[in-house]
Design a protein around this motif. Structure first.
Motif, PDB file in Angstrom:
ATOM      1  N   HIS A  12      77.590  64.768  82.676  1.00 11.41           N
ATOM      2  CA  HIS A  12      78.352  63.625  83.053  1.00 11.41           C
ATOM      3  C   HIS A  12      77.314  62.474  82.557  1.00 11.41           C
ATOM      4  O   HIS A  12      77.419  61.248  82.182  1.00 11.41           O
ATOM      5  CB  HIS A  12      79.215  63.367  84.279  1.00 11.41           C
ATOM      6  CG  HIS A  12      80.230  64.242  84.212  1.00 11.41           C
ATOM      7  ND1 HIS A  12      81.504  63.648  83.834  1.00 11.41           N
ATOM      8  CD2 HIS A  12      80.525  65.383  84.715  1.00 11.41           C
ATOM      9  CE1 HIS A  12      82.179  64.486  84.348  1.00 11.41           C
ATOM     10  NE2 HIS A  12      82.019  65.750  84.556  1.00 11.41           N
ATOM     11  N   GLN A  13      76.164  62.453  83.258  1.00  9.50           N
ATOM     12  CA  GLN A  13      75.322  61.386  83.315  1.00  9.50           C
ATOM     13  C   GLN A  13      74.777  61.216  81.857  1.00  9.50           C
ATOM     14  O   GLN A  13      74.369  60.008  81.457  1.00  9.50           O
ATOM     15  CB  GLN A  13      73.979  61.786  84.129  1.00  9.50           C
ATOM     16  CG  GLN A  13      72.787  60.789  84.245  1.00  9.50           C
ATOM     17  CD  GLN A  13      73.383  59.396  84.894  1.00  9.50           C
ATOM     18  OE1 GLN A  13      73.811  59.683  86.037  1.00  9.50           O
ATOM     19  NE2 GLN A  13      73.473  58.238  84.228  1.00  9.50           N
ATOM     20  N   MET A  14      74.591  62.100  81.185  1.00  7.50           N
ATOM     21  CA  MET A  14      74.105  62.049  79.637  1.00  7.50           C
ATOM     22  C   MET A  14      75.136  61.178  79.095  1.00  7.50           C
ATOM     23  O   MET A  14      74.817  60.234  78.310  1.00  7.50           O
ATOM     24  CB  MET A  14      74.002  63.265  79.083  1.00  7.50           C
ATOM     25  CG  MET A  14      73.768  63.375  77.546  1.00  7.50           C
ATOM     26  SD  MET A  14      73.318  64.913  76.510  1.00  7.50           S
ATOM     27  CE  MET A  14      75.004  65.530  76.909  1.00  7.50           C
ATOM     28  N   VAL A  15      76.645  61.486  79.168  1.00  6.72           N
ATOM     29  CA  VAL A  15      77.467  60.686  78.579  1.00  6.72           C
ATOM     30  C   VAL A  15      77.258  59.305  79.173  1.00  6.72           C
ATOM     31  O   VAL A  15      77.485  58.082  78.354  1.00  6.72           O
ATOM     32  CB  VAL A  15      78.943  61.193  78.833  1.00  6.72           C
ATOM     33  CG1 VAL A  15      79.890  60.215  78.161  1.00  6.72           C
ATOM     34  CG2 VAL A  15      78.851  62.736  78.066  1.00  6.72           C
ATOM     35  N   ASP A  16      77.299  59.016  80.444  1.00 11.88           N
ATOM     36  CA  ASP A  16      77.169  57.753  81.000  1.00 11.88           C
ATOM     37  C   ASP A  16      75.763  56.865  80.389  1.00 11.88           C
ATOM     38  O   ASP A  16      75.972  55.780  80.275  1.00 11.88           O
ATOM     39  CB  ASP A  16      76.831  57.661  82.340  1.00 11.88           C
ATOM     40  CG  ASP A  16      78.209  58.179  83.139  1.00 11.88           C
ATOM     41  OD1 ASP A  16      79.457  58.002  82.596  1.00 11.88           O
ATOM     42  OD2 ASP A  16      78.146  58.557  84.324  1.00 11.88           O
ATOM     43  N   ASP A  17      74.744  57.506  80.028  1.00 14.27           N
ATOM     44  CA  ASP A  17      73.649  56.936  79.478  1.00 14.27           C
ATOM     45  C   ASP A  17      73.751  56.944  77.908  1.00 14.27           C
ATOM     46  O   ASP A  17      72.857  55.793  77.433  1.00 14.27           O
ATOM     47  CB  ASP A  17      72.468  57.979  79.881  1.00 14.27           C
ATOM     48  CG  ASP A  17      71.962  57.870  81.275  1.00 14.27           C
ATOM     49  OD1 ASP A  17      72.595  57.190  81.951  1.00 14.27           O
ATOM     50  OD2 ASP A  17      71.021  58.784  81.533  1.00 14.27           O
TER      51      ASP A  17
END
Length: 75
Positions: A61-66
């Protein structure tokens, strides 16, 4: 993996109009099918290495948010 579960949304533009070009839709489907499979592989590898499933999903999820939009228009 069961490919029948890869039902992606109708793709829309910022102005809410629907992207209807068959080639564009095909490319999006292929890209998302590939991303889903890579993500599934990463989750499975992490689980085999005893990484927390919760942590793996949070990292994805963090990767997508970044992700950034390199085409962002200055307004």
């Amino acid at each position: 993996m069961d490919k029948s579960k890869n039902k992606w949304p109708a793709w829309i533009r910022d102005d809410k109009s629907v992207v209807s070009c068959a080639e564009k839709i095909k490319v999006m489907k292929e890209n998302f099918d590939e991303l889903k499979q890579l993500s599934q592989d990463a989750i499975e590898d992490g689980l085999l290495m005893e990484v927390s499933e919760k942590q793996m999903k949070e990292a994805l999820h963090q990767m997508v948010d970044d992700l950034i939009n390199p085409y962002l228009k200055n307004k």
